[in-house]
Structure formats: C-alpha cells, structure tokens
Design a protein around this motif. Structure first.
Motif, mmCIF file in Angstrom:
data_model
loop_
_atom_site.group_PDB
_atom_site.id
_atom_site.type_symbol
_atom_site.label_atom_id
_atom_site.label_comp_id
_atom_site.label_asym_id
_atom_site.label_seq_id
_atom_site.Cartn_x
_atom_site.Cartn_y
_atom_site.Cartn_z
ATOM 1 N N GLY A 236 38.241 40.828 59.114
ATOM 2 C CA GLY A 236 37.718 42.190 59.217
ATOM 3 C C GLY A 236 36.232 42.256 58.932
ATOM 4 N N LYS A 237 35.676 43.415 59.251
ATOM 5 C CA LYS A 237 34.255 43.712 59.051
ATOM 6 C C LYS A 237 33.956 43.757 57.543
ATOM 7 C CE LYS A 237 31.477 47.775 60.455
ATOM 8 N NZ LYS A 237 31.520 48.917 61.411
ATOM 9 N N THR A 238 32.895 43.084 57.136
ATOM 10 C CA THR A 238 32.601 42.957 55.706
ATOM 11 C C THR A 238 31.495 43.907 55.223
ATOM 12 O OG1 THR A 238 31.075 41.181 56.238
ATOM 13 C CG2 THR A 238 33.303 40.531 55.586
ATOM 14 N N ASP A 239 30.956 44.707 56.129
ATOM 15 C CA ASP A 239 29.909 45.661 55.747
ATOM 16 C C ASP A 239 30.447 46.678 54.746
ATOM 17 O OD1 ASP A 239 28.543 44.360 57.688
ATOM 18 O OD2 ASP A 239 28.458 46.037 59.105
ATOM 19 N N SER A 240 29.517 47.313 54.056
ATOM 20 C CA SER A 240 29.887 48.387 53.139
ATOM 21 C C SER A 240 29.766 49.739 53.826
ATOM 22 C CB SER A 240 28.967 48.380 51.920
ATOM 23 O OG SER A 240 29.226 47.250 51.128
ATOM 24 N N LYS A 241 30.669 50.654 53.457
ATOM 25 C CA LYS A 241 30.563 52.038 53.918
ATOM 26 C C LYS A 241 29.543 52.773 53.057
ATOM 27 C CE LYS A 241 35.565 51.936 54.642
ATOM 28 N NZ LYS A 241 36.832 52.305 54.020
ATOM 29 N N VAL A 242 29.570 52.445 51.775
ATOM 30 C CA VAL A 242 28.707 53.096 50.779
ATOM 31 C C VAL A 242 28.370 52.075 49.695
ATOM 32 C CG1 VAL A 242 29.462 55.516 51.020
ATOM 33 C CG2 VAL A 242 30.835 53.918 49.682
ATOM 34 N N GLY A 243 27.417 52.433 48.837
ATOM 35 C CA GLY A 243 27.091 51.561 47.717
ATOM 36 C C GLY A 243 28.238 51.541 46.720
ATOM 37 N N GLY A 244 28.468 50.388 46.100
ATOM 38 C CA GLY A 244 29.589 50.273 45.169
ATOM 39 C C GLY A 244 29.202 49.562 43.886
ATOM 40 N N ILE A 245 29.725 50.050 42.783
ATOM 41 C CA ILE A 245 29.521 49.378 41.500
ATOM 42 C C ILE A 245 30.867 49.256 40.812
ATOM 43 C CG2 ILE A 245 28.414 49.514 39.234
ATOM 44 C CD1 ILE A 245 26.070 50.827 40.518
ATOM 45 N N MET A 246 31.087 48.093 40.228
ATOM 46 C CA MET A 246 32.342 47.843 39.529
ATOM 47 C C MET A 246 32.048 47.622 38.051
ATOM 48 S SD MET A 246 34.803 45.507 38.273
ATOM 49 C CE MET A 246 33.787 44.078 38.445
ATOM 50 N N VAL A 247 32.827 48.296 37.231
ATOM 51 C CA VAL A 247 32.727 48.139 35.778
ATOM 52 C C VAL A 247 34.052 47.546 35.306
ATOM 53 C CG1 VAL A 247 32.473 49.368 33.585
ATOM 54 C CG2 VAL A 247 31.295 50.215 35.631
ATOM 55 N N ASN A 248 33.999 46.439 34.598
ATOM 56 C CA ASN A 248 35.232 45.889 34.046
ATOM 57 C C ASN A 248 35.693 46.712 32.851
ATOM 58 O OD1 ASN A 248 36.044 43.608 35.606
ATOM 59 N ND2 ASN A 248 34.240 42.501 34.846
ATOM 60 N N LEU A 249 36.974 46.916 32.771
ATOM 61 C CA LEU A 249 37.554 47.574 31.601
ATOM 62 C C LEU A 249 38.163 46.482 30.736
ATOM 63 C CD1 LEU A 249 39.487 50.670 32.998
ATOM 64 C CD2 LEU A 249 37.282 50.610 31.823
ATOM 65 N N VAL A 250 37.458 46.148 29.661
ATOM 66 C CA VAL A 250 37.970 45.094 28.785
ATOM 67 C C VAL A 250 38.341 45.711 27.443
ATOM 68 C CG1 VAL A 250 36.635 43.302 29.951
ATOM 69 C CG2 VAL A 250 35.688 44.424 27.923
ATOM 70 N N GLY A 251 39.282 45.094 26.777
ATOM 71 C CA GLY A 251 39.735 45.587 25.484
ATOM 72 C C GLY A 251 38.578 45.663 24.497
ATOM 73 N N ALA A 252 38.509 46.785 23.780
ATOM 74 C CA ALA A 252 37.442 46.971 22.781
ATOM 75 C C ALA A 252 37.667 46.036 21.603
ATOM 76 C CB ALA A 252 37.429 48.424 22.313
ATOM 77 N N GLU A 253 36.566 45.644 20.981
ATOM 78 C CA GLU A 253 36.656 44.803 19.783
ATOM 79 C C GLU A 253 37.377 45.569 18.681
ATOM 80 O OE1 GLU A 253 33.227 42.008 18.902
ATOM 81 O OE2 GLU A 253 32.214 43.521 20.125
ATOM 82 N N GLY A 254 38.152 44.847 17.895
ATOM 83 C CA GLY A 254 38.839 45.484 16.775
ATOM 84 C C GLY A 254 40.123 46.207 17.173
ATOM 85 N N HIS A 255 40.520 46.057 18.442
ATOM 86 C CA HIS A 255 41.746 46.734 18.890
ATOM 87 C C HIS A 255 42.732 45.740 19.498
ATOM 88 C CE1 HIS A 255 40.663 51.012 18.383
ATOM 89 N NE2 HIS A 255 39.430 50.541 18.476
ATOM 90 N N THR A 256 43.878 45.615 18.879
ATOM 91 C CA THR A 256 44.941 44.771 19.412
ATOM 92 C C THR A 256 46.242 45.563 19.317
ATOM 93 O OG1 THR A 256 43.781 42.760 18.732
ATOM 94 C CG2 THR A 256 46.144 42.550 19.133
ATOM 95 N N GLY A 257 46.964 45.637 20.417
ATOM 96 C CA GLY A 257 48.239 46.375 20.401
ATOM 97 C C GLY A 257 48.452 47.157 21.678
#
Lengths: 385, 385
Positions: free
Chosen positions: B303-324
């Motif tokens: 498929g076509k690999t062009d972008s329709k719009v600008g994109g930004i990805m933010v990873n959601l990682v577990g915060a420090e000090g939090h387990t559970g």
C-alpha cells in the motif's frame, strides 16, 4: 467517572454483524470488555469480543438476562426486543441508545409521525395498519400512483421498500402495516451522522452523498464530502441538528436526507447506530464513526469529525447469479490501487446483493478517488467458488 | 494466488503482545484466519485471533508443531526458536520474515558484522563473547571509555543497553556476549520502515524522528515526518534502501538510524516486524504498518506509505513508583483534545516503564500536533489503582 479501560466494566452489544465487528476494533483499541449477543454462531463479531452468547435478539428473556449481566447495553441492529430494554432501563440499567429512541425509529409509521410532530421536514405520507387499509385508500383515491411503499417494520438494505407505479405493483406487497410516501423527485440522497453523549455534547460529521445501485436499491458509492453547494450542506446540517435535538438520542444517529429539485432538504429516515454511510470515516476521518459511537455511549468526550482526506466507500455486495462459498475475485488487483482498503465482513456464504464487505478509497483529491472507486467497482467481484 | 480472504488459509503468529494485537485488527479487517502462540494466557492477542495456543516461543517442539499447522508463519517478537523456523522452511513452509533474516538480526554482534560486510554505515564496534573478554579489552586499552554496551541477545525496550563512562559502570554488567560501540554524538535519532514482499516489491515510509526519555531509554515521542532537511531525509532513505536490499527480508524492516553532528546517517539497529516507531501510521498513513506487514508477508501488492496528516506518537509507559492493577488517570481529558487517539494494549498490571499503550496525535500542522502531544504527556498517567 467509571473506569472503562482494562477493567471489569462490560459493554453489552445486541447484534454481532459487521457493524458490531467494526465497533469491536474500537473496544479492542481501548481495551474495553465486551459481551455480544447474536442468533448466529458464525456472527462476524464472534471472535473479537470477550464473551459471545448465541441467542434470539427478539426474545424478551434472552435480551433481558443478557442486559442484566453488562454495565452498559447498546445495539448494532434495530431489530431487538424493545420491552426488554424498557424493563432494564426501569431497573436502572444504562441502555444507549435508549428504548425511547428506538421506539420512535423501529416502526417507520411512528418515525414519520415523529417528524410531523417535531416539524421536521419529510415527504408527505400516510400510515396504514395493513394491506387492506392500503387498498381501501387506493380505491377511494386518498392515495394515488406513484408512491413509495415501505413496510413499517423489518425493512433493511432496500428490502421492505418499493416504488409503486400502478395497481399491478400493489398485488405482491406483503400484508403488514405500511406507509405510503409521496414520490419526491430528488437531485441527491445525502446523509449526516450526528453523535450525542449523555452529557449533551453533540458533534456532526460532514455531509456525505449517496449513490444508489439502480436495481438493488442499495447504496453503491458514498462520497465524503458531498459534491453540493455549501448552502445546501448548511441546510442539511441544520435539519440534522433539529432531528438530533428532537430525538435526544445517545450515541450515533445517521440521518438520511433527500435534496429535492428545489434544494429543499427532507428527512428520509434515521438509524440510531453506526451506519453504512459512515464507513468512509475509518480511513478518512479524524475520529471514525465506531469510535465516536463508543465515546458517546460511554459519555466520553466526542472526537473531531473532520476529514483528513476525501473518502469514498463502495459496498461489496454479492453478484447476481452467485450463491455459495464466497470468493473475492480480483481483490489482489484492487489492493494495488492507490489508497484502497477492502473490509471483508467475514460472511462465508454469498448470495445476490448480500452485503459482504466494503472498500474505502481515500485521496486528497475527491475526484481522483471517484475515478479509482469506479476502477474498484469494475474490478472486484463477489462471487461463489 | 492463494485465497486468503474468508477462507481456511491460516496465518500463524509467534507472539501475542501489543504488536500482534494490532496486527490482528488487520487480519480481522481482511477476514484472514489466524492462530497465535504466546507463553501468557493473558496475552493482548488472545481474544481476536481464531485460535490461541499457550506455549513457549523458545521451545523447538512447540514452535515447530505450531508452524506445521499453519499456512504462513510470521512473528511479532524476535525471541523465538530459530532452529524450528529453519526446519519448517526446509520442509517447504513459508516463514516470513525468514529464519535467515532473523539470524542476521537476533544476535546484535551478528547484526553489526552484517552491516560491516555489506558496507552499511554503522558506528564502530567490537564484539565480545563474554564479560571476561570485555574486561580484557578494557585492560589492554583496546576499548576505551566512554562506550555503549549492548547485550548480544535479549535486549528490548532499552533493556540490555548501557552507556559505560568508567570502570565502575562495568561492574554490574551481565556476563554474557556483548558488543561495545563507539559513543557517537548525534543530533537526531531517526527511523524508516521499509516493506518488501516475496515478489520483490519495496515501499518506504517517510523518515520519522524519535525523542527518547532521558532516564528510561525508551522512545517518548515519534514524529512523522521528521523535522529534518530534505537532503538528510534523502540520505536516510538511501541508507534504508541499502539495508533492505542487503537483508532481502520479507515483511517490514524498521531501521533505526542516527543523524550525527556532521549529518552522517548511521544504522543503529533493525527490527524485522511492525515497530513502535510506526504506530503513528494507524492514524496518519494511507496504509498503516500492520496492514503493510500483512500485505508483504502474503505477497499482496504493497500500500501507499504517504501520510494523510502529520502524526505524533506518545508511548504510555508505567509511571515510576506504581506497580499493580493499572489505572489510566485522566484518559478522559486527553480524549477531549484535538485528534487524540489512545491505544490501550490490555495489560492488566502496570510497573515502572512498562509499555502499556500509546497515544497518537494527528493534525494537518505537525507543530500543532507537537503542542497537543506535550499536553497529552503532561495529562495522562499510567498508575496503579
């Protein structure tokens, strides 16, 4: 606010067809637990929900007990037991869209009267409790040819609708309750999808244009945006807002409209759920209709409804003369075309005019997308093996 | 050509994590039958595949028998039993990416040597079979501080990588085989995803820019397109093409690159699968990376690999000090921001820096998207209940 994400919260969905299947992409994306009820064990939604139950959507006990067991109940098809929804609501269960919305929509006679009462523009109509009364009206000349006959209940995908031009055409019509609408010559069939959440936030998608297959009376192309004047689009959005306001629905409401020869906008009918006219949004919109429906029924903020690019949707319906195990002939060729995405619903058996899937064509230039859409239409065929 | 759509053809996927889960959106869309193998019964891919098998990805017999039972075998994680893949291939099974590609990548020492042999620009390095040999090189001053230490195997999400600035920092390093790379000061970390199908068709996605979290050594933002000069982007794409050509891979190859202070492009490492740096493509690209991977391994047109719009990805990682048990705090707020889509992977337990999801922000204007991305980052928190 309830925590929906990666929790034990469960969304119940009545119906497990393609609309449910596409809704499940969004519940998976947000990791929202789901339970689906459908009469068929081969329903397209079967494998991506957390729990699947086979059962009759029109059976009071089945729907009631299914609903008791979930936190929010929604549906992807209007043909569900409405009394069960009412009982669930009376017991405090959240049912979105509500039974009241569904009551006003499920029966086309009731729906048309609802428009009249709310001064929403719609084609003139008469409601008949059975075919005997319809015939009587024809004899008395209260009703003259041509008119559009619609079954009050059970119509779907062009079934339950006929243009009646003479007495001969009345003969094969079914016995049940029906409406007769004035046949209005129109320039365009348009549609607008509007979303509303319980907090009252409302968002409206751009106006789309629908092109129908001349024989099957099914949508063949849906174009977004519609190729209409801005003032007509404005009028279509205004009518849609009025419809949304009148229904006080929660979730999506897909409003099908006629643009008459005089550029009047009339409401044809509505569906309180994701709709064929919104499938383009998966590839073309900032927020697709299924995600928007989910946001709405969970009282989350609604997403942006603008388009990133122009979008055209082509329905993939079973070819005439083919019944049996499905084969998507030339699907490899269409995958090689620019901006083309096929959606295969997962029905294993095809039959003439059955909705088997759809194809979306996106392009910055809508007229370029339209050309590709025609190529797609010419190339792919839904046949039996 | 094989009929993949609504048929008995079965794609086997080794690994059932978030990459597999997102790949399954595409197999569902095309109605392609899937079977998934993962050691955890709570794997994110468990519920949207047609068949799930719990089992050890590193166990020869498990992988071999799993592979025997499918038509095409792929993987979403590099840590799989490679001998089983080799045996399957020798028996005529289609394994994409091939065991050969994986052999050249799975061990970082082998991977670096592969670049040298193919004259692909990469940072200078030494390979050590164990920690004893590493210490010896330091003593002999064959290796001087600072350097980047990488475990030859098992590194993932910033684990197995350390910047070593003095003798003290060597002490806690594990015993196993490793490489030591020259620490290159760089302006940017870039990445390019390239897809190749068995017919030899190749497509390249735009260059993306990665911003890393300073402590966790995990990608924090991915921006598409990268905010770099066109000649640098050109160079990055040229290097990527060379890498793709050298590997003769089938499927996606995500190529991580350094842009040095002198605007040289060096290959850091590659992954033969959908990649964190390509998640933006779900919302921003004409063809998302998961669909492209599927097209590639099934030898469908890319498929076509062009972008329709600008994109930004933010990873959601577990915060420090939090387990559970995980709680996505303020997720409702970010849903109210423009063009924001959270993806929740479905892991029920959080721990510091664990990848729990990601958020994509799309906008016609990339700098506007960047502002919203920062708001997203400040607002949402992955904590325990």
């Amino acid at each position: 606010m309830a925590t929906y994400f990666s929790s034990n919260f469960t969304l119940g969905i009545l119906g497990g067809g393609q609309l449910g299947k596409m809704l499940l992409y969004e519940t998976r994306k947000f990791d929202i637990r789901t339970k689906v009820l459908d009469p068929s064990n081969e329903a397209p939604s079967r494998i991506a929900c957390d729990e699947f139950q086979q059962g009759d959507l029109m059976d009071f006990d089945t729907v009631y007990h299914f609903g008791k067991d979930v936190d929010v109940l929604t549906f992807e098809i209007e043909g569900v037991n409405i009394e069960a929804l009412e009982k669930l609501e009376s017991e405090g269960k959240k049912v979105y869209p509500s039974s009241k919305t569904l009551r006003n929509i499920q029966d086309k006679g009731v729906q048309k009267k609802f428009y009249s009462e709310h001064k929403i523009p719609t084609s003139p109509f008469l409601v008949f409790e059975d075919k005997y009364k319809l015939n009587e009206a024809i004899v008395r000349k209260d009703l003259t040819f041509p008119f559009v006959w619609k079954s009050c209940t059970g119509g779907y995908d062009g079934k339950g609708v006929s243009v009646i031009r003479d007495a001969e055409a009345v003969i094969p019509l079914p016995e049940g309750a029906c409406i007769a609408e004035k046949l209005i010559p129109f320039k365009n069939e348009l549609a607008v999808i509007v979303a509303r959440n319980p907090s009252g936030e409302v968002t409206t998608y751009p106006v789309v244009e629908m092109e129908f297959h001349p024989e099957a009376n099914q949508v063949e192309y849906v174009l977004c945006p519609a190729r209409i004047d801005e003032n007509v689009a404005e009028k279509a959005r205004a009518v849609t807002s009025k419809v949304s306001e009148a229904f006080q629905h929660v979730g999506l409401l897909a409003v099908e409209l006629f643009q008459t020869e005089d550029d009047e906008i009339l409401v044809n009918e509505v569906a309180p759920r994701p709709h064929n006219s919104g499938h383009y949004s998966i590839e073309a919109s900032y927020t697709n209709q299924f995600e928007q429906h989910l946001r709405a029924i969970l009282d989350l903020p609604l997403g942006k409804t603008d388009s990133k690019v122009g979008g055209i949707m082509v329905n993939l319906v079973g070819a005439e003369g083919h019944t049996g195990a499905v084969d998507y002939k030339n699907i490899e060729q269409i995958l090689g075309m620019d901006g083309v995405t096929p959606h295969i619903y997962g029905k294993k058996q095809t039959r003439p005019f059955r909705k088997m899937g759809h194809v979306t064509i996106v392009n910055e230039d809508l007229s370029e997308a339209r050309k590709i859409a025609e190529e797609v239409k010419k190339t792919i065929q839904v046949i039996s093996k």
